[in-house]
Structure formats: C-alpha cells, structure tokens
Design a protein around this motif. Structure first.
Motif, short mmCIF file in Angstrom:
data_model
loop_
_atom_site.label_atom_id
_atom_site.label_comp_id
_atom_site.label_asym_id
_atom_site.label_seq_id
_atom_site.Cartn_x
_atom_site.Cartn_y
_atom_site.Cartn_z
N TRP A 1 0.83 -1.19 0.00
CA TRP A 1 0.00 0.00 0.00
C TRP A 1 0.87 1.24 0.00
N SER A 2 0.31 2.31 -0.52
CA SER A 2 1.00 3.60 -0.50
C SER A 2 -0.01 4.67 -0.13
N THR A 3 0.44 5.58 0.72
CA THR A 3 -0.40 6.67 1.17
C THR A 3 0.41 7.95 1.15
N ALA A 4 -0.25 9.05 0.95
CA ALA A 4 0.45 10.34 0.93
C ALA A 4 0.90 10.77 2.32
N TYR A 5 0.12 10.40 3.34
CA TYR A 5 0.42 10.87 4.70
C TYR A 5 0.44 9.76 5.73
N GLY A 6 0.71 8.55 5.31
CA GLY A 6 0.76 7.43 6.24
C GLY A 6 -0.60 6.75 6.35
N ALA A 7 -0.59 5.55 6.89
CA ALA A 7 -1.82 4.77 7.04
C ALA A 7 -2.24 4.76 8.50
N ARG A 8 -3.49 5.07 8.76
CA ARG A 8 -4.03 5.03 10.11
C ARG A 8 -4.34 3.59 10.51
N MET A 9 -4.83 2.81 9.53
CA MET A 9 -5.18 1.44 9.83
C MET A 9 -5.02 0.57 8.58
N VAL A 10 -4.45 -0.61 8.77
CA VAL A 10 -4.33 -1.61 7.71
C VAL A 10 -4.86 -2.92 8.27
N THR A 11 -5.82 -3.53 7.58
CA THR A 11 -6.34 -4.81 8.03
C THR A 11 -6.45 -5.78 6.86
N VAL A 12 -6.13 -7.02 7.15
CA VAL A 12 -6.36 -8.12 6.22
C VAL A 12 -7.16 -9.15 7.00
N ARG A 13 -8.30 -9.52 6.46
CA ARG A 13 -9.13 -10.50 7.15
C ARG A 13 -9.73 -11.49 6.15
N VAL A 14 -10.12 -12.63 6.69
CA VAL A 14 -10.77 -13.67 5.89
C VAL A 14 -12.18 -13.83 6.43
N GLU A 15 -13.16 -13.73 5.54
CA GLU A 15 -14.56 -13.88 5.91
C GLU A 15 -15.09 -15.17 5.33
N GLN A 16 -15.66 -16.00 6.19
CA GLN A 16 -16.22 -17.27 5.76
C GLN A 16 -17.45 -17.57 6.58
N ASP A 17 -18.56 -17.82 5.92
CA ASP A 17 -19.83 -18.16 6.57
C ASP A 17 -20.23 -17.14 7.65
N GLY A 18 -20.05 -15.86 7.36
CA GLY A 18 -20.45 -14.82 8.29
C GLY A 18 -19.48 -14.57 9.43
N VAL A 19 -18.37 -15.29 9.46
CA VAL A 19 -17.36 -15.12 10.51
C VAL A 19 -16.15 -14.42 9.90
N SER A 20 -15.72 -13.35 10.54
CA SER A 20 -14.57 -12.59 10.06
C SER A 20 -13.37 -12.85 10.97
N SER A 21 -12.26 -13.30 10.38
CA SER A 21 -11.03 -13.58 11.13
C SER A 21 -9.93 -12.64 10.66
N ILE B 1 -11.16 -12.89 0.95
CA ILE B 1 -10.04 -12.17 1.55
C ILE B 1 -10.35 -10.69 1.37
N VAL B 2 -10.29 -9.92 2.46
CA VAL B 2 -10.59 -8.50 2.44
C VAL B 2 -9.38 -7.74 2.94
N VAL B 3 -8.91 -6.78 2.14
CA VAL B 3 -7.77 -5.93 2.50
C VAL B 3 -8.28 -4.49 2.55
N GLU B 4 -8.05 -3.80 3.68
CA GLU B 4 -8.47 -2.41 3.82
C GLU B 4 -7.33 -1.56 4.34
N VAL B 5 -7.17 -0.38 3.75
CA VAL B 5 -6.16 0.59 4.18
C VAL B 5 -6.86 1.93 4.35
N GLN B 6 -6.72 2.53 5.54
CA GLN B 6 -7.33 3.82 5.82
C GLN B 6 -6.24 4.87 5.92
N SER B 7 -6.40 5.98 5.20
CA SER B 7 -5.39 7.04 5.20
C SER B 7 -5.40 7.78 6.53
N ASN B 8 -4.25 8.31 6.89
CA ASN B 8 -4.08 9.03 8.15
C ASN B 8 -4.10 10.53 7.90
N ASP B 9 -5.20 11.00 7.34
CA ASP B 9 -5.34 12.43 7.08
C ASP B 9 -6.74 12.88 7.48
#
Length: 133
Positions: free
Chosen positions: A43-63, A106-114
């Motif tokens: 990932w790349s961000t202009a001002y850093g990342a506030r949060m980065v998560t990688v999770r696996v969702e299966q049958d309504g359960v998120s890990s 597989i879900v990957v999320e990156v939130q900017s720190n701005d």
C-alpha cells in the motif's frame, strides 16, 4: 467575517489535500487458499496509514490475519511524507483455526491518516481447499 472565511478556507484546503490510499496484492490474489497460503499486500499513502487490516470472511465469521494501527493525525497530517509499505503474511489453519473447506473472501483495507480518513478496499472470494488430494 474574515475569521469565518479564513476558517472555511483552511478547512477546505485540508479537505482537498486529503488523498485516497492505494492498495494491491502483489502478484494478485491466490487462486485457492490452502493450509499455508502466502499473501503479500502493498500500500501507499500520501500521509501514512491510520489502519491496515487483512481478514478472511467465511460463513459470516470474520477472522483478522493482520491489523496495524497508527495514532490519528487529523490536524497535522501534512507533516508526514508519502510512504510505500508492504506486509508479507501467511493465511492458513495455523492463523485461522476455524477455516474450513469451501468459499471464503479475503478482504484488505487501508485507511489514510489524514483529514478525511478515506478507506481503500480490495476483496475477492476464493475457494478454500484444506484436504490433500
């Protein structure tokens, strides 16, 4: 009146300077999840990342497989410089004991720190095969 206009102009400038992060899975998502599937997230961000998560969702359960958090930088975010970061991880039974054969996402999320804290999200549903043929 000038003070109010100054506050509005400053807020608009800070809002305009906020940027959407970029995120990708190096080499693309795997075609199948097995007992030990490597995954490299960049990932790349202009001002850093506030949060980065990688999770696996299966049958309504998120890990959650990866979670990185940083202190919010809403008002002084422009002091940070652009960053390119990455994380190499393994997804499998060891990391997710409840993982079963079938479909999973597989879900990957990156939130900017701005100011706007925009979130870039990648997701893909793939089969899980844990038994040997």
């Amino acid at each position: 009146m000038l003070l109010v206009l100054g506050v509005i102009a400053a807020s608009g400038y800070v809002w305009w300077k906020s940027a959407m992060p970029r995120v990708e899975v190096a080499g693309g998502f795997p075609r199948v999840l097995t007992r030990n599937t490597p995954l490299k997230v960049q990932w790349s961000t202009a001002y850093g990342a506030r949060m980065v998560t990688v999770r696996v969702e299966q049958d309504g359960v998120s890990s959650t497989v990866l979670e990185r958090r940083a202190e919010p930088n809403r008002f002084l975010f422009w002091r940070e410089s652009g960053r390119n970061e990455e994380a190499a991880l393994t997804i499998g039974r060891k990391e997710i004991p409840t993982l079963r054969s079938g479909k999973a996402a597989i879900v990957v999320e990156v939130q900017s720190n701005d100011w706007r804290a925009q979130t870039a999200r990648l997701s893909k549903e793939i089969p899980v095969v844990l038994e040997r043929p």
